[in-house]
Design an enzyme around this catalytic site. Structure first.
Site, PDB file in Angstrom:
ATOM      1  CB  ILE A   1      -0.977   0.011   1.186  1.00  8.69           C
ATOM      2  CG1 ILE A   1      -1.964   1.165   1.049  1.00  8.69           C
ATOM      3  CG2 ILE A   1      -0.245   0.056   2.513  1.00  8.69           C
ATOM      4  CD1 ILE A   1      -3.223   0.997   1.847  1.00  8.69           C
TER       5      ILE A   1
ATOM      6  CB  SER B   1       1.077  11.436   9.611  1.00  6.38           C
ATOM      7  OG  SER B   1       2.061  10.547  10.102  1.00  6.38           O
TER       8      SER B   1
ATOM      9  CD  GLU C   1      -1.415   0.617   8.395  1.00  7.65           C
ATOM     10  OE1 GLU C   1      -0.254   1.065   8.293  1.00  7.65           O
ATOM     11  OE2 GLU C   1      -2.374   1.041   7.705  1.00  7.65           O
TER      12      GLU C   1
END
Length: 390
Positions: free
Chosen positions: A126, A135, A245
């Site tokens: 990904i 982020s 995740e």
């Protein structure tokens, strides 16, 4: 002793995966650490043995076991032998990539990709982070423009786990000019896509056997039916999958902390200083006792989060709390462990030294711990404010 979280079927799975790790990963881990990537044959062997895509429904070749406890066992066993770098291609594939392809895709896409992801023919990755965004997903600039029956991608990504070895990349792109998160979509890019190329093999201080790379898209033409979900819904889909995740990171961090504490206790029990074992010194016992208490308490919280996730009740806030607690504890354990190893803790031949290099990234990827604090902080007033505590 089996933790209450697990049942007999999980014990059988653990024994099987432990044997796989001892045979297929441990003998090669040092070689892969030097090379900066694992051999794809190991990943294919994991598929052959049934350790990829356990949650994938049987109709697509999986086991149909949507039970995150199996994923947790894989993470625990990799950390038990200090080989998470070599095994991260498996955990990322299972914990992070496959949920997108199972839950946000069309029937045609599932039949096209899932069976080969279960066998290990396809390794997934990904790709969200860009050189200037970190982020902050709302600031991403990699674009995808619709042109007939294709999407044309332009831009760059960095810090892509499985970046060199992967065959299929889920790429976050901006498909329309709406501000921040509203214009983000997800596109699946296959490694043979014209205009797509891998960049540098990034030189990390830790997790060296886990390949990390840059990706570049120069008018990369991707079939229109590789869009995952609806146009402009990429951020929503990303948020739905981030809890799992981060739960995977919780499991990895607490398992790494337990392993590092074990190494340190064993070393201190054998090492003598000033006529006594280091473990018999009060300062040593007190420091390790505090870490052991924190570890056992945090393990209970992580097990609770796994149970919540299996019931479909894990919130983003709780996953953030878990990631913050476990990764900060991992730092504390490996730092104290290195200190108590003395000069030998600085030698890479000792596993505590390698754990010290592997640990810092845990507070960064999956969203930095500063972001975790912000996520948790937004809930404080409603949860702990006046009248919020029962």
């Amino acid at each position: 002793m089996r933790r209450a979280l697990y049942e007999e079927t999980h014990d059988d799975f653990r024994r099987s995966f432990r044997s796989f790790v001892e045979a297929e990963i441990v003998p090669h881990h040092e070689k892969w650490e030097e090379a900066g990537r694992v051999d794809r044959e190991m990943f294919s062997a994991a598929g052959d043995a049934g350790f990829l895509g356990m949650a994938v429904p049987e109709e697509y070749g999986g086991l149909g076991q949507a039970d995150f406890r199996f994923n947790a066992i894989i993470g625990e066993e990799l950390q038990r032998v200090g080989a998470i770098g070599s095994g991260m291609c498996i955990t990322l594939h299972n914990d992070v990539v496959l949920p997108y392809l199972m839950h946000a895709t069309t029937e045609e896409q599932r039949r096209r990709w899932l069976p080969r992801m279960v066998t290990g023919e396809i390794m997934g990755a990904i790709s969200m982070t860009e050189p200037d965004t970190g982020s902050d997903l709302g600031a991403l600039r990699t674009s995808a423009r619709r042109d007939g029956d294709s999407w044309v991608l332009n831009g760059a990504k960095t810090f892509v786990t499985n970046g060199l070895n992967a065959d299929l990349y889920i790429v976050a792109v901006r498909t329309n000019p709406q501000p921040r998160h509203k214009g983000i979509s997800l596109v699946a890019v296959e490694d043979s896509t014209p205009g797509f190329r891998r960049g540098r093999h990034l030189d990390k201080i830790g997790l060296r056997s886990q390949d990390t790379a840059e990706l570049f898209f120069d008018d990369a033409r991707v079939p229109a039916d590789n869009l995952i979900g609806d146009d402009g819904q990429g951020f929503r889909i990303l948020m739905e999958n981030l809890a799992q995740e981060r739960l995977g990171l919780c499991v990895s961090a607490i398992s790494a902390a337990r392993t590092a504490l074990g190494w340190t206790v064993d070393y201190c029990a054998q090492r003598r200083a000033f006529g006594t074992r280091v473990l018999d010194m009060q300062n040593t016992r007190f420091r390790l006792a505090e870490l052991a208490a924190r570890l056992d308490a945090t393990q209970c919280f992580v097990d609770h989060l796994v149970e919540l996730h299996n019931r479909g009740e894990l919130t983003g806030e709780d996953a953030a709390k878990g990631k913050l607690l476990t990764t900060e504890l991992q730092q504390a354990v490996v730092q104290q462990g290195l200190q108590l190893h003395g000069g030998y803790g600085f030698m890479r031949e000792y596993p505590i030294a390698r754990a010290y290099l592997d640990a810092p990234i845990q507070t960064i990827f999956g969203g930095t711990n500063e972001v975790m604090r912000e996520i948790i902080g937004r809930t404080l007033e409603g949860t702990y404010g006046s009248g919020g505590v029962a």
